[in-house]
Write a protein that holds these residues in place. Structure first.
Motif, PDB file in Angstrom:
ATOM      1  N   THR A 288       0.848  -1.197   0.000  1.00 24.80           N
ATOM      2  CA  THR A 288       0.000   0.000   0.000  1.00 24.80           C
ATOM      3  C   THR A 288       0.878   1.239   0.000  1.00 24.80           C
ATOM      4  O   THR A 288       1.933   1.250   0.651  1.00 24.80           O
ATOM      5  N   ASN A 289       0.438   2.248  -0.705  1.00 30.59           N
ATOM      6  CA  ASN A 289       1.044   3.567  -0.564  1.00 30.59           C
ATOM      7  C   ASN A 289       0.477   4.135   0.741  1.00 30.59           C
ATOM      8  O   ASN A 289      -0.586   4.749   0.766  1.00 30.59           O
ATOM      9  N   ASN A 290       1.177   3.869   1.852  1.00 33.56           N
ATOM     10  CA  ASN A 290       0.659   4.188   3.183  1.00 33.56           C
ATOM     11  C   ASN A 290       0.306   5.655   3.336  1.00 33.56           C
ATOM     12  O   ASN A 290      -0.738   5.999   3.891  1.00 33.56           O
ATOM     13  N   ARG A 291       1.179   6.525   2.808  1.00 33.25           N
ATOM     14  CA  ARG A 291       0.933   7.962   3.019  1.00 33.25           C
ATOM     15  C   ARG A 291      -0.288   8.427   2.249  1.00 33.25           C
ATOM     16  O   ARG A 291      -1.129   9.160   2.758  1.00 33.25           O
ATOM     17  N   ASP A 292      -0.422   7.941   1.034  1.00 33.39           N
ATOM     18  CA  ASP A 292      -1.584   8.322   0.224  1.00 33.39           C
ATOM     19  C   ASP A 292      -2.865   7.770   0.849  1.00 33.39           C
ATOM     20  O   ASP A 292      -3.865   8.481   0.981  1.00 33.39           O
ATOM     21  N   PHE A 293      -2.820   6.501   1.271  1.00 35.17           N
ATOM     22  CA  PHE A 293      -4.022   5.881   1.832  1.00 35.17           C
ATOM     23  C   PHE A 293      -4.464   6.600   3.096  1.00 35.17           C
ATOM     24  O   PHE A 293      -5.649   6.887   3.297  1.00 35.17           O
ATOM     25  N   LYS A 294      -3.493   6.865   3.972  1.00 35.93           N
ATOM     26  CA  LYS A 294      -3.871   7.444   5.264  1.00 35.93           C
ATOM     27  C   LYS A 294      -4.378   8.880   5.110  1.00 35.93           C
ATOM     28  O   LYS A 294      -5.145   9.362   5.950  1.00 35.93           O
ATOM     29  N   ALA A 295      -3.978   9.526   4.021  1.00 37.40           N
ATOM     30  CA  ALA A 295      -4.520  10.864   3.750  1.00 37.40           C
ATOM     31  C   ALA A 295      -5.958  10.769   3.241  1.00 37.40           C
ATOM     32  O   ALA A 295      -6.774  11.655   3.494  1.00 37.40           O
ATOM     33  N   ASN A 296      -6.275   9.699   2.526  1.00 35.56           N
ATOM     34  CA  ASN A 296      -7.617   9.532   1.936  1.00 35.56           C
ATOM     35  C   ASN A 296      -8.043   8.073   2.066  1.00 35.56           C
ATOM     36  O   ASN A 296      -8.059   7.328   1.095  1.00 35.56           O
ATOM     37  N   PRO A 297      -8.377   7.650   3.277  1.00 29.11           N
ATOM     38  CA  PRO A 297      -8.600   6.212   3.500  1.00 29.11           C
ATOM     39  C   PRO A 297      -9.876   5.680   2.858  1.00 29.11           C
ATOM     40  O   PRO A 297     -10.846   6.412   2.664  1.00 29.11           O
ATOM     41  N   ARG A 298      -9.824   4.409   2.546  1.00 26.77           N
ATOM     42  CA  ARG A 298     -11.015   3.668   2.093  1.00 26.77           C
ATOM     43  C   ARG A 298     -11.216   2.549   3.102  1.00 26.77           C
ATOM     44  O   ARG A 298     -10.501   1.554   3.082  1.00 26.77           O
ATOM     45  N   LEU A 299     -12.161   2.734   4.001  1.00 27.79           N
ATOM     46  CA  LEU A 299     -12.314   1.793   5.118  1.00 27.79           C
ATOM     47  C   LEU A 299     -13.585   0.970   4.964  1.00 27.79           C
ATOM     48  O   LEU A 299     -14.685   1.523   4.856  1.00 27.79           O
ATOM     49  N   LEU A 300     -13.411  -0.331   4.982  1.00 32.67           N
ATOM     50  CA  LEU A 300     -14.550  -1.238   4.879  1.00 32.67           C
ATOM     51  C   LEU A 300     -14.901  -1.727   6.281  1.00 32.67           C
ATOM     52  O   LEU A 300     -14.014  -2.083   7.058  1.00 32.67           O
ATOM     53  N   VAL A 301     -16.176  -1.755   6.603  1.00 31.31           N
ATOM     54  CA  VAL A 301     -16.554  -2.156   7.960  1.00 31.31           C
ATOM     55  C   VAL A 301     -17.405  -3.418   8.004  1.00 31.31           C
ATOM     56  O   VAL A 301     -17.512  -4.059   9.042  1.00 31.31           O
ATOM     57  N   SER A 302     -18.040  -3.781   6.914  1.00 28.16           N
ATOM     58  CA  SER A 302     -18.801  -5.026   6.932  1.00 28.16           C
ATOM     59  C   SER A 302     -18.941  -5.540   5.505  1.00 28.16           C
ATOM     60  O   SER A 302     -18.652  -4.824   4.536  1.00 28.16           O
ATOM     61  N   ALA A 303     -19.365  -6.788   5.410  1.00 29.81           N
ATOM     62  CA  ALA A 303     -19.521  -7.399   4.086  1.00 29.81           C
ATOM     63  C   ALA A 303     -20.630  -8.425   4.141  1.00 29.81           C
ATOM     64  O   ALA A 303     -20.767  -9.153   5.133  1.00 29.81           O
TER      65      ALA A 303
END
Ligand SMILES: Cc1ncc(COP(=O)(O)O)c(C=O)c1O
Length: 492
Positions: free
Chosen positions: A17-32
């Motif tokens: 993962t591009n950690n810095r990019d992700f943490k600036a604009n996260p995509r968080l999944l909470v259920s499926a």
């Protein structure tokens, strides 16, 4: 839903993962559930990737969830070193049935990477136990992905995964990859050109001598480097050459196993029998980490003919973990009861039609498909490789569809749920992924193609539950009805 957002995202060092990019604009999944994820803002996200190729029977499949729950209350952990538990043995027998008894034995691991390293070690040890200990060389292929263990990255053919980790395993060579857009662009199924590339093995044999080569490992369809489909007859030719030279052929079926190709394994699809086969992911419907190596009987028997004692000094604390075994047994049951393979076969033509209808969109330079896998290759932005596809990924997510990208290639692998999905109270067609994937990809590719601004891609996804998903479903119905059904199916 916002309360489930993590307080801090700094401690988790995220993989690939591009950690810095992700943490600036996260995509968080909470259920499926079923064919959908839900993100932290409550948006439904249609899963166009089967959860990183893992979830053939759909998310939160109730039978599998139930089996795991039951097992954790009964047997939370049991070692398999000089011990055992019934589910590990039951599963092994059931897996042999699932392979049509083409294999005689299975060795459990916890991941695809471990399965690959295990298969490579079994290959080396097999030759040694038979008195051919000079066979130590391993042959992989350019653009192959075999996980991230030292064995896997050594035989793997992805520069980025290798270059920072030193000299890797000695005695490894690589076949050329088979991807050729000049000859094979826009192919449905196996391309015509490139069968001769299997003969490169003869060149490697001439260089090193067959007596030094233990095994060749390939993915039947390379997934992680962008859906590279083998040319017609290529895998059969590789099989012939390995047999001729006494070299073991290993198929890495971590992605292609468990119905991704509409057959139990890609080996069945291509009608080629490897000596060893690795798998993971769909083995437990992705619910508990597990990998496995399937071995032909003669390989296993060679070890059993050795003097008494531990036959193979290899294994993992969690090999055959009870929860993984329970998940896998239930997965196999769901495959049978819900005819997941039959369903995959039924979906194949719709799926491939939907993918190939994207031809002509800006910057699309190839569409390829086989089984329930598709690759959409985009023209890279000059000087910024991978950016166009990654922008498409972000745009699709914002539109409520999860796709996967690698370099400038979008890889799609839909779920094969038989039952209609009812997360919003409607009965969606199980083939909705194809339609929605197509719609999202069309939009994502077009916008990425027009150089959409980064700032626009980072906007918060709008609520897609309801309107957009209904839109996707009705678009799919419209699409399908145009093909083979009258108007009554159109639900606008
Ligand atoms: C062909 C192949 N082999 C091995 C692996 C590694 O599996 P894991 O990530 O479970 O270690 C993968 C993962 O995608 C894969 O696609």
């Amino acid at each position: 839903m916002n309360e489930t957002r993590p307080e801090s995202m700094s401690a988790f060092w995220m993989p690939f993962t591009n950690n810095r990019d992700f943490k600036a604009n996260p995509r968080l999944l909470v259920s499926a559930e079923g064919m959908y994820y839900k993100d932290v803002d409550g948006n439904a996200i249609l899963d166009g990737t089967a959860g990183l190729w893992c979830v053939p029977c759909g998310h939160a499949q109730p039978q599998i969830v139930g089996a795991i729950r039951e097992m954790v209350g009964q047997l939370d952990f049991a070692p398999t070193f000089q011990m055992g538990h019934p589910a590990a043995f039951d599963l092994a027998e059931k897996l042999m049935d699932y392979t049509g008894h083409k294999f005689g034995h299975v060795f459990y691991t916890n991941s695809g990477s471990e399965a690959v390293d295990t298969a490579l070690k079994i290959a080396l040890a097999y030759h040694r136990v038979r008195g051919e200990g000079a066979r130590t060389r391993l042959i992989g292929r350019e653009r192959g992905y075999h996980g991230v263990g030292f064995g896997g990255i050594s035989v793997g053919g992805i520069g980025g995964n290798r270059k920072t980790f030193g000299p890797l395993l000695p005695g490894v060579d690589h076949l050329p990859h088979t991807h050729n857009l000049d000859k094979n662009a826009y192919t449905v199924g196996e391309p015509e050109y490139g069968t001769h590339l299997a003969d490169e093995l003869e060149r490697i044999v001439a260089l090193h001598d067959a007596s030094t080569i233990a095994a060749v490992i390939v993915e039947p369809v390379a997934g992680s480097t962008g859906v590279l489909i083998p040319p017609k007859g290529y895998l059969k030719r590789l099989r012939e050459l390995c047999t001729k030279h006494g070299i073991l052929l290993i198929f890495d079926e971590v992605i292609t196993g468990f119905g991704r190709m509409t057959t139990p394994f890609a080996a069945d699809y291509f009608d080629v029998e490897p000596d060893l086969m690795t798998t993971a992911k769909g083995l437990t419907n992705g619910m508990v980490p597990m990998g496995a190596v399937f071995s032909k009987k003669y390989i296993h028997d060679a070890f059993m003919d050795a003097p008494p004692g531990i036959e193979l000094f290899h294994g993992y604390t969690y090999s055959g973990h009870p929860l993984a075994c329970a998940a896998s047994l239930a997965t196999l049951q769901v495959f049978e009861e819900q005819d997941i393979l039959g369903h995959a076969k039924n979906m194949q033509a719709y799926w491939q039609d939907a993918v190939h209808s994207l031809k002509g969109l800006p910057h699309v330079i190839d569409l390829r498909s086989i089984g329930l896998i598709a690759g959409i290759e985009l023209d890279p932005i000059a000087g910024k490789p991978g950016t166009r596809a990654f922008n498409a990924f972000k745009q699709a997510f914002a539109d409520g569809v999860l796709i996967r990208t690698t370099g400038d290639i979008i890889a799609l692998s839909p779920l094969r749920r038989r039952r209609a999905d009812t997360h919003d109270g409607r009965h969606h067609r199980p083939v909705a992924t194809a339609g929605a994937g197509k719609t999202a990809c069309r939009r994502a590719v077009r916008q990425a193609g027009h150089g959409i601004k980064e700032s626009r891609l980072n906007y918060k996804p709008r609520k897609t539950r309801g309107r957009t998903l209904r839109g996707y479903a009705s678009q799919w119905d419209a699409y399908q009805s145009l093909r083979d059904r009258p108007r009554r199916l159109i639900r606008v």
